[in-house]
Design an enzyme around this catalytic site. Structure first.
Site: not given
Ligand code: IPM
Ligand code: MG
Length: 360
Positions: A146, A195, A227, A251, A255
């Site tokens: 990133y 990985k 994975d 990231d 989620d």
């Molecule tokens: C998070 C979000 C952000 C990230 C995006 C919006 C840039 O997905 O905080 O997880 O990837 O860090």
């Molecule tokens: Mg995110």
């Protein structure tokens, strides 16, 4: 005591959920005799609309000079918002990446735990959910893909895009130390996720994690390929305590971990650096579809304020009071729409804030 807090309500449901967290901080101030001086700044789409940029220098300075930052959410509907017609570095999310980098917040803590009362909302099969889980994703936040060089150019007549994933050993070491320190206060188990069967950056990651592990003989350390980790979060989440991983893996996995709790609206996060300054935000996004309707769940933001009290202000008792108040309200059967189930009492965003306020 007196503290200076920067509030960044942001976009979508951000303003309404931050309002409830501020309410709760007021209750804490009243009960424990603190004053929280807050200054509100714009970031994300609302800042683009006002100033043409997602984060102004002034907003950044305000945040940098405060004791802690509480953020709602930034961003809008990628499909139809004009913010996403702008070049990538002018979009709402660019502000988030920039503020993390500028404030040196390299460690992102995202707890994902299954609340007993809400276990029915988990998408996991009942026999898996019934075992419960409580993991902390420790995501590296200011390096990796990133923040690497990226560009798109024409090569042999074809558009070609390049992103680069770079980590040096110091960047890995400092986040690994955070993970092992966190594990000491939890179940003393760190899983380094990488990985390493393919990537050099992962092989270095694993090597440094092992070096740091040697300084924490009381903490169990194992490795897992990313994975496989994605799979284990779905089939055996109870295995994990602290999951230590690089930016993009974190990231994605955070989620997934949040989703399997079934209550994304409950999960806070903290982004920390070397000092006390931290940025606290719910793990969920700006939910533009329900913005302004007073139906969002403010609990993740309220629990983020609890983390703010704990990590940036060293107010552990106060943090616990907030967490206890949240548990109490859940036990009493109050639910926002996202976590509603049969027989419970449905409340709005502001009512949920009031209920938690009253229980502090
Ligand atoms: C998070 C979000 C952000 C990230 C995006 C919006 C840039 O997905 O905080 O997880 O990837 O860090
Ligand atoms: Mg995110």
């Amino acid at each position: 005591m007196e503290f200076n807090i920067t509030l960044i309500p942001g976009d979508g449901i951000g303003p309404e959920i931050v309002r409830e967290a501020v309410k709760v901080l007021k209750a804490v101030g009243k009960k424990y005799g603190h004053s929280f001086n807050s200054k509100e700044v714009d970031m994300g789409g609302c800042s683009i609309d006002k100033y043409g940029v997602p984060l102004t220098e002034e907003a950044l300075n305000t945040a940098a000079n405060s004791d802690a930052v509480l953020l709602g959410a930034v961003g809008g509907n990628v499909g139809n918002s004009p913010w996403y017609q702008l070049p990538p570095d002018k979009r709402p999310e660019a502000a988030l990446l920039r503020i993390r980098k500028e404030l040196g917040l390299f460690a992102n803590l995202r707890p994902a735990l299954l609340y007993e009362e809400l276990a029915g909302a988990s998408p996991l099969r009942k026999d898996i959910a019934d075992k419960g889980f409580d993991m902390l994703i420790m995501r590296e936040l200011t390096g990796g893909l990133y923040f690497g060089k990226r560009y798109t150019e024409e090569v042999n007549g074809k558009l070609t895009a390049v992103d680069t994933l770079t980590y040096n050993e110091d960047e890995i070491r400092r986040i690994a130390i955070k993970a092992f320190e966190a594990a000491r206060k939890r179940k003393k188990h760190v899983t380094g996720v990488d990985k390493a069967n393919v990537l050099d950056s992962s092989r270095l990651w694993r090597k440094v994690v092992h070096e740091v592990a040697a300084d924490y003989p009381d903490v169990v350390c194992d490795d897992m390929l990313v994975d496989n980790c994605a799979m284990q979060i779905a089939v055996n989440p109870g295995f994990f305590d602290v999951v230590l991983t690089e930016n993009m893996f974190g990231d994605i996995l955070s989620d997934e971990a949040a989703a399997v709790t079934g209550s994304l609206g409950m999960l806070p996060s903290a982004s920390l650096g070397e000092g006390k300054l931290g940025l606290y935000e719910p793990s969920h996004g700006s939910a533009p579809d329900i913005a302004g309707k007073n139906v969002a769940n403010p609990i993740a933001t309220i629990l983020s304020a609890a983390l703010l009290l704990r990590y940036s202000l060293d107010l552990d008792e106060e943090a616990k009071a907030v967490e206890e108040a949240v548990k109490k309200v859940l036990k009493e059967g109050f639910r926002t729409g996202d976590i509603m189930s049969e027989g419970m009492k449905k409340v709005s965003c502001s009512e949920m804030g009031d209920l938690i306020y009253e229980r502090i």
